[in-house]
Design a protein around this motif. Structure first.
Motif, PDB file in Angstrom:
ATOM      1  N   PRO A 143     -14.441 -36.007   7.065  1.00  0.00           N
ATOM      2  CA  PRO A 143     -13.555 -37.176   6.915  1.00  0.00           C
ATOM      3  C   PRO A 143     -12.633 -37.307   8.117  1.00  0.00           C
ATOM      4  N   GLN A 144     -12.444 -38.541   8.556  1.00  0.00           N
ATOM      5  CA  GLN A 144     -11.595 -38.801   9.721  1.00  0.00           C
ATOM      6  C   GLN A 144     -10.241 -39.399   9.339  1.00  0.00           C
ATOM      7  N   THR A 145     -10.144 -39.961   8.138  1.00  0.00           N
ATOM      8  CA  THR A 145      -8.897 -40.573   7.669  1.00  0.00           C
ATOM      9  C   THR A 145      -8.690 -40.191   6.210  1.00  0.00           C
ATOM     10  N   PRO A 146      -7.446 -40.260   5.714  1.00  0.00           N
ATOM     11  CA  PRO A 146      -7.209 -39.954   4.295  1.00  0.00           C
ATOM     12  C   PRO A 146      -8.023 -40.835   3.354  1.00  0.00           C
ATOM     13  N   GLU A 147      -8.249 -42.083   3.714  1.00  0.00           N
ATOM     14  CA  GLU A 147      -8.996 -42.998   2.846  1.00  0.00           C
ATOM     15  C   GLU A 147     -10.418 -42.482   2.601  1.00  0.00           C
ATOM     16  N   GLN A 148     -11.007 -41.780   3.560  1.00  0.00           N
ATOM     17  CA  GLN A 148     -12.380 -41.310   3.426  1.00  0.00           C
ATOM     18  C   GLN A 148     -12.530 -40.160   2.426  1.00  0.00           C
ATOM     19  N   ARG A 168       3.056 -42.104   5.889  1.00  0.00           N
ATOM     20  CA  ARG A 168       2.627 -43.076   6.886  1.00  0.00           C
ATOM     21  C   ARG A 168       3.817 -43.943   7.265  1.00  0.00           C
ATOM     22  N   GLU A 169       3.622 -44.731   8.265  1.00  0.00           N
ATOM     23  CA  GLU A 169       4.713 -45.594   8.728  1.00  0.00           C
ATOM     24  C   GLU A 169       5.165 -46.545   7.634  1.00  0.00           C
ATOM     25  N   ASP A 170       4.251 -46.915   6.748  1.00  0.00           N
ATOM     26  CA  ASP A 170       4.613 -47.846   5.677  1.00  0.00           C
ATOM     27  C   ASP A 170       4.974 -47.135   4.376  1.00  0.00           C
ATOM     28  N   GLY A 171       5.154 -45.797   4.421  1.00  0.00           N
ATOM     29  CA  GLY A 171       5.581 -45.058   3.245  1.00  0.00           C
ATOM     30  C   GLY A 171       4.609 -43.958   2.856  1.00  0.00           C
ATOM     31  N   ARG A 172       4.740 -43.505   1.634  1.00  0.00           N
ATOM     32  CA  ARG A 172       3.910 -42.406   1.125  1.00  0.00           C
ATOM     33  C   ARG A 172       2.575 -42.960   0.623  1.00  0.00           C
ATOM     34  N   TYR A 173       1.493 -42.238   0.950  1.00  0.00           N
ATOM     35  CA  TYR A 173       0.165 -42.703   0.558  1.00  0.00           C
ATOM     36  C   TYR A 173      -0.574 -41.598  -0.191  1.00  0.00           C
ATOM     37  N   GLU A 174      -1.088 -41.919  -1.393  1.00  0.00           N
ATOM     38  CA  GLU A 174      -1.931 -41.014  -2.166  1.00  0.00           C
ATOM     39  C   GLU A 174      -3.340 -41.581  -2.208  1.00  0.00           C
ATOM     40  N   PRO A 175      -4.295 -40.913  -1.586  1.00  0.00           N
ATOM     41  CA  PRO A 175      -5.664 -41.444  -1.602  1.00  0.00           C
ATOM     42  C   PRO A 175      -6.259 -41.396  -3.005  1.00  0.00           C
ATOM     43  N   GLY A 214      -0.255 -42.372  13.103  1.00  0.00           N
ATOM     44  CA  GLY A 214       0.307 -43.181  12.033  1.00  0.00           C
ATOM     45  C   GLY A 214       0.364 -42.500  10.682  1.00  0.00           C
ATOM     46  N   TRP A 215      -0.114 -41.241  10.547  1.00  0.00           N
ATOM     47  CA  TRP A 215      -0.026 -40.547   9.263  1.00  0.00           C
ATOM     48  C   TRP A 215       0.084 -39.054   9.485  1.00  0.00           C
ATOM     49  N   ALA A 216       0.633 -38.360   8.494  1.00  0.00           N
ATOM     50  CA  ALA A 216       0.821 -36.903   8.567  1.00  0.00           C
ATOM     51  C   ALA A 216       0.752 -36.332   7.161  1.00  0.00           C
ATOM     52  N   HIS A 217       0.415 -35.056   7.081  1.00  0.00           N
ATOM     53  CA  HIS A 217       0.395 -34.369   5.791  1.00  0.00           C
ATOM     54  C   HIS A 217       1.810 -34.207   5.248  1.00  0.00           C
ATOM     55  N   GLU A 218       1.959 -34.289   3.932  1.00  0.00           N
ATOM     56  CA  GLU A 218       3.186 -33.807   3.319  1.00  0.00           C
ATOM     57  C   GLU A 218       3.204 -32.285   3.375  1.00  0.00           C
ATOM     58  N   ARG A 219       4.387 -31.716   3.335  1.00  0.00           N
ATOM     59  CA  ARG A 219       4.509 -30.255   3.341  1.00  0.00           C
ATOM     60  C   ARG A 219       4.926 -29.748   1.967  1.00  0.00           C
ATOM     61  N   MET A 220       4.631 -28.479   1.708  1.00  0.00           N
ATOM     62  CA  MET A 220       5.063 -27.835   0.470  1.00  0.00           C
ATOM     63  C   MET A 220       6.540 -27.470   0.589  1.00  0.00           C
ATOM     64  N   GLN A 221       7.352 -27.979  -0.322  1.00  0.00           N
ATOM     65  CA  GLN A 221       8.781 -27.683  -0.340  1.00  0.00           C
ATOM     66  C   GLN A 221       9.023 -26.474  -1.239  1.00  0.00           C
ATOM     67  N   VAL A 222       9.594 -25.420  -0.674  1.00  0.00           N
ATOM     68  CA  VAL A 222       9.841 -24.181  -1.411  1.00  0.00           C
ATOM     69  C   VAL A 222      11.349 -23.962  -1.490  1.00  0.00           C
ATOM     70  N   ALA A 223      11.839 -23.605  -2.680  1.00  0.00           N
ATOM     71  CA  ALA A 223      13.279 -23.416  -2.876  1.00  0.00           C
ATOM     72  C   ALA A 223      13.560 -22.051  -3.492  1.00  0.00           C
ATOM     73  N   PHE A 224      14.708 -21.518  -3.155  1.00  0.00           N
ATOM     74  CA  PHE A 224      15.226 -20.275  -3.731  1.00  0.00           C
ATOM     75  C   PHE A 224      16.224 -20.675  -4.809  1.00  0.00           C
ATOM     76  N   CYS A 225      15.998 -20.235  -6.049  1.00  0.00           N
ATOM     77  CA  CYS A 225      16.741 -20.773  -7.187  1.00  0.00           C
ATOM     78  C   CYS A 225      17.483 -19.691  -7.972  1.00  0.00           C
ATOM     79  N   VAL A 226      18.677 -20.039  -8.429  1.00  0.00           N
ATOM     80  CA  VAL A 226      19.429 -19.244  -9.389  1.00  0.00           C
ATOM     81  C   VAL A 226      19.934 -20.200 -10.465  1.00  0.00           C
ATOM     82  N   SER A 227      20.387 -19.653 -11.569  1.00  0.00           N
ATOM     83  CA  SER A 227      20.856 -20.529 -12.646  1.00  0.00           C
ATOM     84  C   SER A 227      22.307 -20.962 -12.463  1.00  0.00           C
TER      85      SER A 227
END
Length: 303
Positions: A178-183, A207-214, A264-277
């Motif tokens: 695949p060459q693009t997310p749409e594919q 993407r430049e026009d916002g978030r895209y989910e194929p 014009g597009w990039a992968h989202e990254r995994m957001q990791v957090a350190f948590c306490v109550s």
């Protein structure tokens, strides 16, 4: 009279919804729990539960009392930690909850170094992809990804980890690259399902026009990231893996990366957090853990 013991029997029974359930959590007999609740009611001069052969429910007085005493054990644990960790030297039990993949591949290799620095730490690592409740499960700190967070936690951003789209060379030779997310819509896709919620973890791009989910038609689904990596390596299709899971497969050629960031597009990254109550839970033990993880994460992941 051990009032704290009576309160523990009351709170665990209220949380479990039955005396038998409270007894299982406490590791004592149901008869002992029932006696403790009766003693507490006598001490307070009020009935805390309405009992019937088939049901147990809090009275109005019981509900008000539970609201007032629910955090007693947590406050006592904080006080004990503050008193026992002399000169801010981390010591004592440190119970950590973490997502399975991050815990297995990233956190576990770091922990022996933490214990070598602080010999008095007694570390317990609990791996689960469900929403862990700190107070109920005596968890000091947890490391969660953004999709697995829940309200009420104090979260500090820890890392932004790249995702890698990848597949076995034999699959790509047959199905094309695949060459693009749409594919991705025309490919066999291997997706992760959250084990507790049942929902699929969507793939997304910015993407430049916002978030895209194929649009995807999953060929296979699993609730274990390592299983998805093995399925992909066996030629089942394309999957998306966190960089720390994908790297060994990419190095030895079992998987091949596709869909690098394009124009014009990039992968989202995994957001990791350190948590306490609660902010007060940053005891010397928890601070030592937080600092140790930060010091040993790859610089490209740090926030």
């Amino acid at each position: 009279m051990n009032l704290l013991q009576l309160i523990r029997s009351f709170t665990r029974t209220a949380e479990a919804g039955s005396i038998a359930g409270g007894a299982r959590v406490l590791g004592i007999s149901a008869a002992a729990v029932g006696q403790n609740i009766a003693r507490l009611e006598a001490h307070l001069g009020v009935r805390l539960f309405n009992r019937s052969p088939r049901a147990l429910a809090l009275t109005d007085a019981g509900a008000r009392y539970l609201q007032q005493v629910a955090h007693i054990e947590t406050d006592l644990a904080r006080a004990h930690a503050a008193a026992s960790e002399q000169a801010n030297e981390p010591a004592g039990p440190l119970r950590i909850a973490c997502t399975r993949a991050f815990g297995r591949h990233v956190l576990a290799p770091m922990l022996p170094g933490l214990q070598r620095r602080h010999r008095q730490l007694q570390i317990e690592l609990h791996l689960s992809d469900r929403a862990v409740r700190h107070a109920e499960e005596a968890v000091d700190a947890s490391i969660r990804i953004g999709e697995q967070m829940h309200d009420g936690l104090v979260a500090r951003p820890l890392a932004r980890i790249p995702f890698v789209f990848c597949a076995a060379p034999v699959y790509l030779a047959q199905a094309g690259v695949p060459q693009t997310p749409e594919q991705l819509a025309t490919h066999r896709c291997l997706l992760y399902r959250f084990p507790t919620e049942g929902r699929l973890l969507r793939w997304a791009f910015t993407r430049e026009d916002g978030r895209y989910e194929p649009s995807l038609a999953p060929a296979m689904v699993s609730d274990d990231i390592d299983a998805l990596a093995e399925l992909a390596a066996a030629g089942a299709g394309i999957t998306r893996l966190a960089q720390f899971v994908a790297e060994p497969y990419l190095r030895d050629g079992r998987l091949q990366a596709v869909l690098a960031d394009g124009p014009g597009w990039a992968h989202e990254r995994m957001q990791v957090a350190f948590c306490v109550s609660d902010r007060r839970d940053f005891t010397p033990r928890v601070r030592a853990l937080h600092q140790h993880i930060q010091a040993h994460l790859p610089s490209a992941w740090q926030v």
